[in-house]
Design an enzyme around this catalytic site. Structure first.
Site, mmCIF file in Angstrom:
data_model
loop_
_atom_site.group_PDB
_atom_site.id
_atom_site.type_symbol
_atom_site.label_atom_id
_atom_site.label_comp_id
_atom_site.label_asym_id
_atom_site.label_seq_id
_atom_site.Cartn_x
_atom_site.Cartn_y
_atom_site.Cartn_z
ATOM 1 N N SER A 169 44.526 23.971 18.601
ATOM 2 C CA SER A 169 44.326 25.357 18.147
ATOM 3 C C SER A 169 42.907 25.838 18.453
ATOM 4 O O SER A 169 41.941 25.071 18.377
ATOM 5 C CB SER A 169 44.572 25.422 16.643
ATOM 6 O OG SER A 169 44.071 26.629 16.122
ATOM 7 N N TYR A 192 43.609 32.109 20.612
ATOM 8 C CA TYR A 192 43.687 33.341 19.831
ATOM 9 C C TYR A 192 42.690 34.282 20.477
ATOM 10 O O TYR A 192 41.477 34.038 20.435
ATOM 11 C CB TYR A 192 43.268 33.085 18.375
ATOM 12 C CG TYR A 192 44.373 32.617 17.461
ATOM 13 C CD1 TYR A 192 45.640 33.194 17.496
ATOM 14 C CD2 TYR A 192 44.139 31.615 16.516
ATOM 15 C CE1 TYR A 192 46.639 32.780 16.639
ATOM 16 C CE2 TYR A 192 45.141 31.193 15.651
ATOM 17 C CZ TYR A 192 46.383 31.781 15.724
ATOM 18 O OH TYR A 192 47.366 31.367 14.871
ATOM 19 N N THR A 218 48.536 32.896 22.119
ATOM 20 C CA THR A 218 49.427 33.200 20.994
ATOM 21 C C THR A 218 49.506 34.706 20.802
ATOM 22 O O THR A 218 48.494 35.379 20.627
ATOM 23 C CB THR A 218 48.931 32.506 19.710
ATOM 24 O OG1 THR A 218 49.007 31.094 19.928
ATOM 25 C CG2 THR A 218 49.782 32.873 18.505
ATOM 26 N N LYS A 294 52.923 32.174 23.809
ATOM 27 C CA LYS A 294 53.581 31.621 22.609
ATOM 28 C C LYS A 294 53.862 32.735 21.607
ATOM 29 O O LYS A 294 53.001 33.581 21.355
ATOM 30 C CB LYS A 294 52.662 30.577 21.962
ATOM 31 C CG LYS A 294 53.117 30.043 20.609
ATOM 32 C CD LYS A 294 52.189 28.920 20.156
ATOM 33 C CE LYS A 294 52.623 28.288 18.848
ATOM 34 N NZ LYS A 294 52.191 29.003 17.663
ATOM 35 N N HIS A 318 56.049 31.370 14.766
ATOM 36 C CA HIS A 318 54.860 30.889 14.054
ATOM 37 C C HIS A 318 55.254 30.128 12.777
ATOM 38 O O HIS A 318 54.554 30.164 11.770
ATOM 39 C CB HIS A 318 53.940 32.061 13.709
ATOM 40 C CG HIS A 318 52.481 31.766 13.891
ATOM 41 N ND1 HIS A 318 51.776 32.119 15.010
ATOM 42 C CD2 HIS A 318 51.580 31.137 13.089
ATOM 43 C CE1 HIS A 318 50.503 31.745 14.874
ATOM 44 N NE2 HIS A 318 50.362 31.139 13.706
#
Ligand code: FMN
Length: 422
Positions: A169, A192, A218, A294, A318
């Protein structure tokens, strides 16, 4: 009341089971219920699990004792502060999507074939020219040190053990360089984008330089996330959260090493409210890594992803944390597989807890299945050995499901092995 009156009352009193039996007999005789077998239902054998229920006062004390991945969650609950457990467990709003992710699997039945040699099983999965011994991958999850002091390093080492694909992440508590070192093989980097291009580009360039060959953008975090379970549990946490968590986003990203050296002034969220296909084009011109999107849940977006040059997509909601659409990913998968028509790999996550869940998705056409919370349960319960055991159990269940289905390798898992239950 005099003694003779009391006796008369007691004589007229009937115990509860007798009363219930009489009532059921009355119902059975009633024309209203003609044709329904109420008494037979009453006498049905109980579900066998009533004899050996999962009890929350007898938790497993070592990873070996676990008989399925669910055994780890209450141990994590016991070990981890309520606010942190809440961050892991929460869905959004009414948690309809969270539940749908599990219930979705009940809508699909397996159609096992017999008389096929499954003596030797091959679970190898190929993706972008790399081979992994398993189709089970680790989805990106943020802030893993909230669950165990070894955080993402423990996860990377567990992934290394079984050579699983891992996606790190953006908001991990270790850097992409540290994760790749612990994993012993390049991990994928989840991005992100934030609402500031320079930050997104900086994160992506750093990941590329560190050796990540694939960046996963994402796309499904846009609005403020109304994580009610998290908020309720945080209220029960008596620790002083402020001693670790400063106020605002700036303090949050300060504790996330992937942002080190980046000017984060002006960003309002790690998600991006201004994310469009144009961003993908810009990212393409910025890094040479493969790009994966994603958080897709519709065939329309899957087609646009191909048109915009994405190398793969992850069908994901998610884990029910983004919006309460009520749409499970296993429900969305068939239309997406049909639309993609084999042109790019399709990965999927959200709600996968059993080997049978995994083979359903693979048979429908997914290349790999990512898991989120189950490995966090293992991490919060026992650190690296917990994560290893979770992966091991899922791998064992997947093997067993493949054997029962008559599929000696992943390519033998075909759509005809799954049907939508009517
Ligand atoms: C605690 C937690 C943190 C997460 N953090 C991220 C993240 O940083 N980036 C991301 O793309 N997805 C994140 N996710 C979503 C996961 O990547 C994945 O989509 C989801 O967990 C899959 O559902 P499951 O938990 O039911 O397996 C997170 C999920 C959880 C539970």
């Amino acid at each position: 009341m005099i003694a003779s009156q009391r006796l008369a009352v007691r004589k007229n009193m009937i115990d509860q089971p007798t009363c219930r039996r009489r009532f059921l007999k009355f119902l059975a005789a009633s024309p209203l219920l003609a044709g329904t077998d109420v008494l037979a239902q009453e006498q049905r054998l109980p579900d066998p699990s009533v004899w050996g229920p999962r009890t929350l006062d007898k938790l497993i004390t070592s990873p070996r004792e676990a008989i399925n991945v669910f055994d780890f969650e209450p141990v994590m609950h016991q070990n981890v502060p309520p606010a942190h457990f809440g961050y892991m467990a929460t869905g959004i709003d009414d948690e309809v999507t969270l539940r749908a992710n599990r219930e979705g699997f009940l809508k699909f039945q397996l159609r096992p074939r017999r008389m096929i040699d499954v003596e030797t099983l091959d679970l190898r999965m190929e993706l972008f020219g790399q081979t992994y011994p398993s189709p089970i991958a680790l989805a990106p999850t943020g802030s893993n040190r909230a669950f165990h002091e070894d955080g993402e390093l423990a996860v990377a080492r567990a992934a290394r053990q079984g050579d699983h694909l891992q996606v790190l992440s953006t908001v991990a508590t270790v850097s992409i360089e540290q994760a790749i070192e612990a994993r012993g093989r390049p991990v994928w980097f989840q991005l992100y984008p934030t609402n500031k291009w320079e930050v997104a580009a900086g994160l992506a360039r750093r990941a590329e330089k560190a050796g990540a060959q694939t960046i996963v953008v994402t796309a499904d975090v846009l609005a403020r996330q109304n994580w009610e379970t998290f908020v309720r549990l945080r209220r029960t946490d008596t620790r002083n959260c402020g001693s670790c968590h400063g106020p605002g986003l700036a303090s949050f990203v300060q504790r996330k090493p992937n942002f080190d050296g980046l000017d984060v002034s002006g960003i309002s969220s790690t998600g991006a409210t201004n994310l469009t296909w144009e961003f993908i084009k810009r990212l393409r011109d910025t890094v040479k890594t493969r790009l994966v999107l994603k958080g897709l849940i519709t065939a329309e977006d899957a087609i646009l992803a191909i048109d915009n040059g994405l190398d793969a997509i992850v069908v994901s909601n998610h884990g029910g944390r983004a919006e309460d659409s009520g749409r499970s990913t296993i429900d969305a998968l068939p239309e997406i597989i049909e639309a993609v028509d084999g042109r790019i790999p399709v990965l999927v996550d959200s709600g996968f807890r059993r080997g049978t869940d995994i083979v359903k998705a693979l048979a429908l056409g997914a290349r790999a299945v990512c898991i989120g919370r189950p490995y966090l349960w293992g991490l919060g319960a026992f650190g690296q050995p917990g994560v290893e055991r979770v992966l091991d159990l899922l791998q064992q269940e997947t093997r067993a499901a493949m054997m029962q289905l008559g599929a000696p390798s992943l390519k033998h898992l075909v759509p005809a092995m799954v049907r939508r239950a009517s």
